[in-house]
Write an enzyme that holds these catalytic residues in place. Sequence first.
Site, PDB file in Angstrom:
ATOM      1  N   GLY A 139      -4.407  19.019  37.657  1.00 54.95           N
ATOM      2  CA  GLY A 139      -5.014  17.645  37.429  1.00 54.95           C
ATOM      3  C   GLY A 139      -5.054  16.547  38.421  1.00 54.95           C
ATOM      4  N   GLY A 175      -5.372  12.108  39.707  1.00 55.68           N
ATOM      5  CA  GLY A 175      -5.165  10.608  39.139  1.00 55.68           C
ATOM      6  C   GLY A 175      -5.296   9.954  40.415  1.00 55.68           C
ATOM      7  N   GLY A 176      -4.866   8.418  40.178  1.00 55.53           N
ATOM      8  CA  GLY A 176      -4.955   7.583  41.140  1.00 55.53           C
ATOM      9  C   GLY A 176      -4.241   7.898  42.315  1.00 55.53           C
ATOM     10  N   MET A 177      -3.044   8.315  42.027  1.00 58.32           N
ATOM     11  CA  MET A 177      -2.203   8.483  43.247  1.00 58.32           C
ATOM     12  C   MET A 177      -2.426   9.699  43.832  1.00 58.32           C
ATOM     13  SD  MET A 177       1.938   8.754  42.911  1.00 58.32           S
ATOM     14  CE  MET A 177       3.036   9.331  44.167  1.00 58.32           C
ATOM     15  N   GLY A 178      -3.180  10.950  43.481  1.00 62.49           N
ATOM     16  CA  GLY A 178      -3.249  12.239  44.144  1.00 62.49           C
ATOM     17  C   GLY A 178      -3.668  13.135  43.362  1.00 62.49           C
ATOM     18  N   VAL A 215      -2.465  17.199  41.414  1.00 62.73           N
ATOM     19  CA  VAL A 215      -1.392  18.210  41.001  1.00 62.73           C
ATOM     20  C   VAL A 215      -1.866  19.568  40.980  1.00 62.73           C
ATOM     21  CG1 VAL A 215       0.448  18.373  39.466  1.00 62.73           C
ATOM     22  CG2 VAL A 215      -0.618  16.089  39.539  1.00 62.73           C
ATOM     23  N   LYS A 262       2.576  17.731  43.546  1.00 63.29           N
ATOM     24  CA  LYS A 262       1.840  16.424  43.627  1.00 63.29           C
ATOM     25  C   LYS A 262       1.359  16.252  45.070  1.00 63.29           C
ATOM     26  CE  LYS A 262       1.807  12.871  40.691  1.00 63.29           C
ATOM     27  NZ  LYS A 262       2.469  11.770  40.036  1.00 63.29           N
ATOM     28  N   ASP A 303       6.494   4.072  32.905  1.00 70.83           N
ATOM     29  CA  ASP A 303       5.559   4.805  32.532  1.00 70.83           C
ATOM     30  C   ASP A 303       5.864   5.716  31.471  1.00 70.83           C
ATOM     31  OD1 ASP A 303       2.758   4.621  32.438  1.00 70.83           O
ATOM     32  OD2 ASP A 303       2.514   6.071  34.189  1.00 70.83           O
TER      33      ASP A 303
END
Length: 564
Positions: free
Chosen positions: A22, A24-27, A29, A43, A137
């Site tokens: 997957g 996302g905004g951070m990086g 995976v 990640k 989170d």
Amino acid sequence: MQPLEAGEPRTIGAYRLLGRLGAGGMGRVYLGRSAGGRTVAVKIVHPHFAADEEFRARFRREVEAARRVGGEWTAPVLDADPEAPVPWVATGYVAGPSLDRALAAHGPLPEASVRAIGAGLARALVAVHGLGLVHRDVKPSNVMLTLDGPRLIDFGIARATDGTASLTSTGVSVGSPGYMSPEQILGKGVTGAADVFSLGAVLAFAATGLPPFTGDNSATLLYKVVHEPPELDALPPGELRELIGACLAKAPTDRPTPEALASALAPALGAPGWLPAPLVEQASRAAVALLDLEAAPAQEVPSGPVPFTTPSYPGAQGFGPPDPSYATGGGPYGTPPTGGAGTAGGGSGSGSGPGAGAVPQPRTAPDSGRQVSVTAAGRRFSCTLVLAAAAVLAVLSGGLYGMELLPGQRDKERDLADGGSSSTPAPAATPPTATPSASGAGGTRTDVPKELIGTWKGTVTTARMGVSSEFEITIKAGKVGEVVGRDKSILPVFGTDCSGDWKLASATDRSLVLDTSGGPNPAPGICSNGSANEGFTLNANGTLHYKSGDVPAGNPEGDLTRSP
């Protein structure tokens, strides 16, 4: 899981990458595997963050904090390199669907499952808060459902609460709208009580399929969280609703502690069958699928700059996208899942089971002499489920290779589990009446010979895969057409009882053929439907040879010893 694209790394640190779980905004995976066979979620942060020294400082701090967690109900941080050209972190891989994907496929969970999830997550928060950390989170996509309990993942934005100044930019909040606490939204001091609020929202979602605060956009959601009561009308009155309502109190001091929640919900956690059968099957297939995966051809690519596409939203800027559970729908239990075994959500710190789109291919077949032993009564269980148990045990012990179970012939085993559709199906068991034991056939008869009456136990092995399991059956007196036996088929890791009645089909003086196909299946898809050809023959040494005609169960066979 998605195949690796051109330009993506094939190795990160000591891990070979198998596919992408997957983004996302951070990086991004990835699913990776160490040289010793351990499966991990890796990640890798987006390269544009790597040039930001403030981000590097925050990432370094978060990794050190997450290393300290690693509890029983979380995915532990195993390795990291915050100083790499592109920083990365590896966590334990969780094989199973995330809570949001599970509800999207099957609908809301029964109360027993919700209580078990609450107990497990409360224990995770006890461990996290005990180290002076706040997760910040807790949301459905960060809750994974495994065969032995829930797991809380992704500590990538955890913050220490020891008074150290926050490294977050001014005006920036971290969390997911609808699951953030009021104080988190307002930028006030965040304590462990914020995680309790989020846990209450997660449990409301698990029980009803709807979050306790709804809205068309993030601004509406945030306003409702701060100013309006939660929407809990879909929850039936009772203790669970009261606990969830207490967690969602606006004032942090009015919320219960994780210790109190764990105590109130504790009885549900160890109860057999805590997870509904369709999710047991989904999680077990995710565990088995790990054994099929082989890494892409090795390319010595260091953990340096990685060309990523531009993220769809700025990771650390603003609140980020709403959690996928806001738009969740789903049908009742028993409806086949719409996707694979839960690919990871965007940017999660630990993925779920690989989906059907994976490019990695199976390994070559292992040596025929290698076996895996599983404590279960193997006849009644689908062979796929027995393999899943072996996979889970191997993962829990620290690696899939630790038990000498190498990826290989899973395609053949799945053919067996689907009813023997393989091009070379396993031969059915030969009835003892047709081929009598060397110890003496004797004449045909219509009742159970007294020499075979009693409880018999032993190890049986599937015909194709050599998967061993413990088998137990009690045989009593009776005539043809009557129930004369019952097996003990309970696999603890699944919490499912597949025990059933066995009718006498035919007999000789030293052998029986029993029929298990007529009774009801206690858990379709998990338990096999049985067979009309379950053969038992008395050996010369007093043991009882068992040979099954149950193809989905893998045609187990072995010698049983009479139990005192």
